[in-house]
Design an enzyme around this catalytic site. Structure first.
Site, PDB file in Angstrom:
ATOM      1  N   PHE A 151      24.324  70.855  10.168  1.00 43.19           N
ATOM      2  CA  PHE A 151      25.318  69.250   9.779  1.00 43.19           C
ATOM      3  C   PHE A 151      25.406  69.072   8.564  1.00 43.19           C
ATOM      4  CE2 PHE A 151      21.775  68.344  12.357  1.00 43.19           C
ATOM      5  CZ  PHE A 151      22.716  67.643  13.759  1.00 43.19           C
ATOM      6  N   GLU A 154      31.778  70.723   4.128  1.00 43.69           N
ATOM      7  CA  GLU A 154      31.950  70.674   3.068  1.00 43.69           C
ATOM      8  C   GLU A 154      32.336  70.402   1.744  1.00 43.69           C
ATOM      9  OE1 GLU A 154      36.446  72.507   4.772  1.00 43.69           O
ATOM     10  OE2 GLU A 154      34.940  72.498   6.659  1.00 43.69           O
ATOM     11  N   LYS A 203      24.076  67.348  17.976  1.00 44.25           N
ATOM     12  CA  LYS A 203      25.385  67.654  17.004  1.00 44.25           C
ATOM     13  C   LYS A 203      26.289  66.542  17.935  1.00 44.25           C
ATOM     14  CE  LYS A 203      28.023  69.565  14.580  1.00 44.25           C
ATOM     15  NZ  LYS A 203      28.179  70.134  13.583  1.00 44.25           N
ATOM     16  N   CYS A 259      35.644  69.945  11.863  1.00 44.98           N
ATOM     17  CA  CYS A 259      35.095  69.315  12.964  1.00 44.98           C
ATOM     18  C   CYS A 259      35.016  68.184  13.659  1.00 44.98           C
ATOM     19  CB  CYS A 259      33.193  68.868  12.295  1.00 44.98           C
ATOM     20  SG  CYS A 259      32.863  71.063  11.709  1.00 44.98           S
TER      21      CYS A 259
HETATM   22  C1  UDX Z   1      31.298  76.567  12.125  1.00 46.01           C
HETATM   23  C2  UDX Z   1      30.911  76.658  13.588  1.00 46.01           C
HETATM   24  O1  UDX Z   1      30.866  78.353  14.053  1.00 46.01           O
HETATM   25  C3  UDX Z   1      31.372  75.810  14.094  1.00 46.01           C
HETATM   26  O2  UDX Z   1      31.115  76.236  15.096  1.00 46.01           O
HETATM   27  C4  UDX Z   1      31.665  74.357  13.336  1.00 46.01           C
HETATM   28  O3  UDX Z   1      31.766  73.478  14.392  1.00 46.01           O
HETATM   29  C5  UDX Z   1      32.083  74.456  12.034  1.00 46.01           C
HETATM   30  O4  UDX Z   1      31.562  75.138  11.388  1.00 46.01           O
HETATM   31  P1  UDX Z   1      33.306  77.970  10.376  1.00 46.01           P
HETATM   32  O5  UDX Z   1      31.940  78.756   9.863  1.00 46.01           O
HETATM   33  O6  UDX Z   1      33.801  77.069  10.097  1.00 46.01           O
HETATM   34  O7  UDX Z   1      32.703  77.735  11.931  1.00 46.01           O
HETATM   35  O8  UDX Z   1      34.093  79.156  10.785  1.00 46.01           O
HETATM   36  P2  UDX Z   1      34.800  79.932  10.692  1.00 46.01           P
HETATM   37  O9  UDX Z   1      35.014  79.808   8.865  1.00 46.01           O
HETATM   38  O10 UDX Z   1      36.622  80.072  10.848  1.00 46.01           O
HETATM   39  O11 UDX Z   1      34.003  81.130  10.182  1.00 46.01           O
HETATM   40  C6  UDX Z   1      33.582  81.724  10.877  1.00 46.01           C
HETATM   41  C7  UDX Z   1      33.528  83.548  10.416  1.00 46.01           C
HETATM   42  O12 UDX Z   1      33.404  84.552  12.389  1.00 46.01           O
HETATM   43  C8  UDX Z   1      34.886  84.393  10.657  1.00 46.01           C
HETATM   44  O13 UDX Z   1      34.912  84.809   8.879  1.00 46.01           O
HETATM   45  C9  UDX Z   1      34.933  85.554  11.993  1.00 46.01           C
HETATM   46  O14 UDX Z   1      35.402  86.283  10.765  1.00 46.01           O
HETATM   47  C10 UDX Z   1      33.638  85.999  11.871  1.00 46.01           C
HETATM   48  N1  UDX Z   1      33.574  85.801  13.838  1.00 46.01           N
HETATM   49  C11 UDX Z   1      34.303  85.736  14.693  1.00 46.01           C
HETATM   50  C12 UDX Z   1      32.748  87.253  13.613  1.00 46.01           C
HETATM   51  O15 UDX Z   1      32.446  87.725  12.783  1.00 46.01           O
HETATM   52  N2  UDX Z   1      33.126  87.450  14.977  1.00 46.01           N
HETATM   53  C13 UDX Z   1      33.226  86.939  16.079  1.00 46.01           C
HETATM   54  O16 UDX Z   1      33.154  87.971  17.128  1.00 46.01           O
HETATM   55  C14 UDX Z   1      33.683  86.323  15.782  1.00 46.01           C
HETATM   56  C1  UDX Z   2      31.561  66.958   9.066  1.00 50.32           C
HETATM   57  C2  UDX Z   2      29.972  66.134   8.998  1.00 50.32           C
HETATM   58  O1  UDX Z   2      29.645  65.261   7.909  1.00 50.32           O
HETATM   59  C3  UDX Z   2      28.927  67.297   9.409  1.00 50.32           C
HETATM   60  O2  UDX Z   2      27.775  66.555   9.391  1.00 50.32           O
HETATM   61  C4  UDX Z   2      29.446  68.929   9.923  1.00 50.32           C
HETATM   62  O3  UDX Z   2      28.481  68.676  11.168  1.00 50.32           O
HETATM   63  C5  UDX Z   2      30.486  68.873   9.915  1.00 50.32           C
HETATM   64  O4  UDX Z   2      31.525  68.357  10.154  1.00 50.32           O
HETATM   65  P1  UDX Z   2      33.146  67.551   7.398  1.00 50.32           P
HETATM   66  O5  UDX Z   2      33.893  67.826   8.468  1.00 50.32           O
HETATM   67  O6  UDX Z   2      32.821  68.645   5.913  1.00 50.32           O
HETATM   68  O7  UDX Z   2      31.545  67.390   7.936  1.00 50.32           O
HETATM   69  O8  UDX Z   2      33.601  66.678   6.665  1.00 50.32           O
HETATM   70  P2  UDX Z   2      33.435  65.198   6.660  1.00 50.32           P
HETATM   71  O9  UDX Z   2      32.570  64.600   4.933  1.00 50.32           O
HETATM   72  O10 UDX Z   2      31.952  64.603   7.571  1.00 50.32           O
HETATM   73  O11 UDX Z   2      34.525  64.239   6.069  1.00 50.32           O
HETATM   74  C6  UDX Z   2      34.965  64.796   7.495  1.00 50.32           C
HETATM   75  C7  UDX Z   2      36.318  63.541   7.628  1.00 50.32           C
HETATM   76  O12 UDX Z   2      36.270  62.107   7.623  1.00 50.32           O
HETATM   77  C8  UDX Z   2      37.711  63.807   6.417  1.00 50.32           C
HETATM   78  O13 UDX Z   2      37.989  64.253   6.257  1.00 50.32           O
HETATM   79  C9  UDX Z   2      37.195  62.449   5.772  1.00 50.32           C
HETATM   80  O14 UDX Z   2      38.573  62.428   4.603  1.00 50.32           O
HETATM   81  C10 UDX Z   2      37.021  61.928   6.506  1.00 50.32           C
HETATM   82  N1  UDX Z   2      36.471  60.241   6.502  1.00 50.32           N
HETATM   83  C11 UDX Z   2      34.781  60.218   5.914  1.00 50.32           C
HETATM   84  C12 UDX Z   2      36.949  59.074   6.166  1.00 50.32           C
HETATM   85  O15 UDX Z   2      37.932  59.433   6.417  1.00 50.32           O
HETATM   86  N2  UDX Z   2      36.141  58.056   5.759  1.00 50.32           N
HETATM   87  C13 UDX Z   2      34.760  58.503   4.941  1.00 50.32           C
HETATM   88  O16 UDX Z   2      34.167  57.196   5.540  1.00 50.32           O
HETATM   89  C14 UDX Z   2      34.219  59.457   6.007  1.00 50.32           C
END
Ligand code: UDX
Ligand code: UDX
Length: 435
Positions: A151, A154, A203, A259
């Protein structure tokens, strides 16, 4: 504990580093050699507040980086899968990476392991991972599969991991869930232990609910514009009701990031596969996309035809405190403006390097004032602090016309009028100034 985290993206890297900071021995694994090399040198591929210090504190001690999955599996008791699960065709969740990693883990099993899904995966993925390990692992492989969804937001991922509002752990066997919960016990936060599928559903349901709150606020904002009310006041008034709460009701350009858009679309597809047709969630997505159009309409209303006009864009990332461009509103708004012949000058405190591949026809500037030079309007897309605390007197001297289209409702319309700016917010229709 000895832990391996596979995938050093936003989620995997923060998870691995924080677990090391909590005193565990962590091996972070990634297929990307270059990334691993850089991480070994202490170069972090993402912008995430607090992460650098944690890496510095733990690197070469409890925290190592490798491409060697075999060694990581062999030396760890808990293995987290944190690879990306991007949006596939028709909004489906693409689980190719998780399956590949599960296969890799299976091949190197050397005794009892707990394999934990941290990535956001469709409901039932725990069972799929179990089947993959049974098929590709050694005969009578001894293991458990656990779901422990992330959860992490970023920009505040480190705090979210170290001070979580809750930790969710899903398993088929209580002993495995308890073992995973030991990692989080030092944090003294609520830990919910449940079955695998419920954990996976928590989730999706959480993210879909938050996305729904945002779309709800945006619809009310659109009505505020037409009916002459102020969304900021409306949400404030709603938020005192503890049944509603004030979070995730900020109207504006809608949600982006890796996400919410993906998870809401993913849940719609998961519904279909289980014979359930969601009615609410497709609307949540459509309202979200329409917010970008609403904003563009405001720009056209404010400056007339944008052809040949200079527009300053403040903020490119999908939200502040990150350099992530995934599903950022800027990705639809800027091309729409340049296609109509606008000259776009952009500035973002950290996302400009990440944005360069997306925007070729714009001028990248070194600060907000330079971006605003000669501008017919300033368009605020991401609410970085730097923009909130801007020097309006200085800005006024820089722009050609003092117009601000505020996509995130960070400025007070009355104050802006006093400063001599024409301010267009999202749902700030009230014309009444109380004296
Ligand atoms: C994450 C979660 O995994 C995703 O399910 C969630 O919904 C959002 O955040 P994220 O960490 O943002 O994804 O992904 P990303 O920044 O694209 O990084 C994934 C990493 O996994 C990369 O560094 C890639 O090289 C690595 N990878 C991918 C492996 O090491 N092995 C693989 O087979 C595929
Ligand atoms: C989200 C979830 O919050 C986190 O728990 C995890 O599951 C990954 O996905 P993230 O995508 O990093 O996190 O950002 P978040 O702060 O949740 O914002 C998501 C988007 O919603 C952003 O584009 C933000 O600008 C927008 N947002 C958020 C709004 O437009 N209004 C709001 O009140 C809050």
């Amino acid at each position: 504990m000895k832990i391996a985290v596979v995938g050093t993206g936003y989620v995997g890297l923060v998870t691995g580093c924080c677990f090391a900071d909590l005193g565990n021995e962590v091996t972070c694994v990634d297929v990307n050699h270059k990334k691993v090399e850089e991480l070994r040198k202490g170069v972090i591929p993402i912008y995430e507040p607090g992460l650098e210090e944690i890496i510095k504190r733990n690197r070469n001690q409890r925290l190592t980086f490798t491409t060697d999955l075999k060694k990581a599996v062999e030396t760890s008791e808990l293995i987290f899968i944190a690879v990306n699960t991007p949006q596939g065709k028709n909004g489906d969740v693409d689980i190719t990476n998780v399956k590949a990693v599960a296969k890799g883990i299976a091949r190197h099993l050397n005794g009892y392991k707990i394999i934990i899904n941290k990535s956001t995966v469709p409901i039932g993925m725990g069972d799929i991972v179990t089947q993959i390990i049974q098929k590709h692992g050694p005969k009578n492989a001894s293991f458990d599969v656990v779901s422990n969804p992330e959860f992490l937001r970023e920009g505040s991922a480190v705090t979210d991991l170290l001070k979580p509002e809750r930790v969710v752990i899903g398993a088929s066997r209580l002993s495995a869930a308890k073992k995973v919960s030991e990692i989080y016990e030092p944090l003294h936060r609520p830990i919910l232990i449940t079955d695998l599928k419920s954990a996976e559903m928590i989730k999706y349901a959480s993210n879909a609910f938050l996305a729904m709150k945002i779309s709800f606020a945006n619809e009310i904002a659109n009505l505020c514009d037409k009916a002459g009310a102020d969304i900021v006041q409306v949400v404030k008034g709603m938020s005192y009701d503890t049944r509603i709460g004030g979070q995730f009701l900020n109207a504006g350009l809608g949600f982006g990031g890796s996400c919410f858009p993906k998870d809401v679309a993913g849940l719609v597809q998961i519904g279909k596969k289980n014979g359930y047709k969601f009615r609410l969630l497709p609307e949540v997505l459509e309202i979200n996309q329409d917010q970008r159009k609403e904003f563009l309409k405001k720009v056209y209303r404010a400056v007339g035809s944008v052809k040949g006009k200079t527009l300053a864009v403040w903020g490119l990332a999908f939200k502040p405190n990150t350099d992530d461009m995934r599903e950022a509103p800027s990705l639809t708004i800027i091309p729409a403006l340049t296609a109509k012949g606008a000259k776009v000058r952009v500035y973002d405190p950290v996302a400009m390097p990440a944005a360069k591949p997306y925007f070729k026809k714009v001028t990248y500037c070194k600060d907000p004032y330079e971006a605003a030079k000669g501008a017919d309007a300033v368009l605020l897309l991401t609410e970085w602090n730097e923009f909130v605390q801007v020097d309006f007197q200085k800005l006024k001297k820089t722009v050609r016309r003092p117009i601000v289209v505020d996509g995130r409702n960070v400025y007070d319309p009355v104050h802006m009028a006093e400063l001599g700016f024409v301010h267009h917010g999202m749902g700030r229709g009230s014309k009444t100034v109380l004296l």
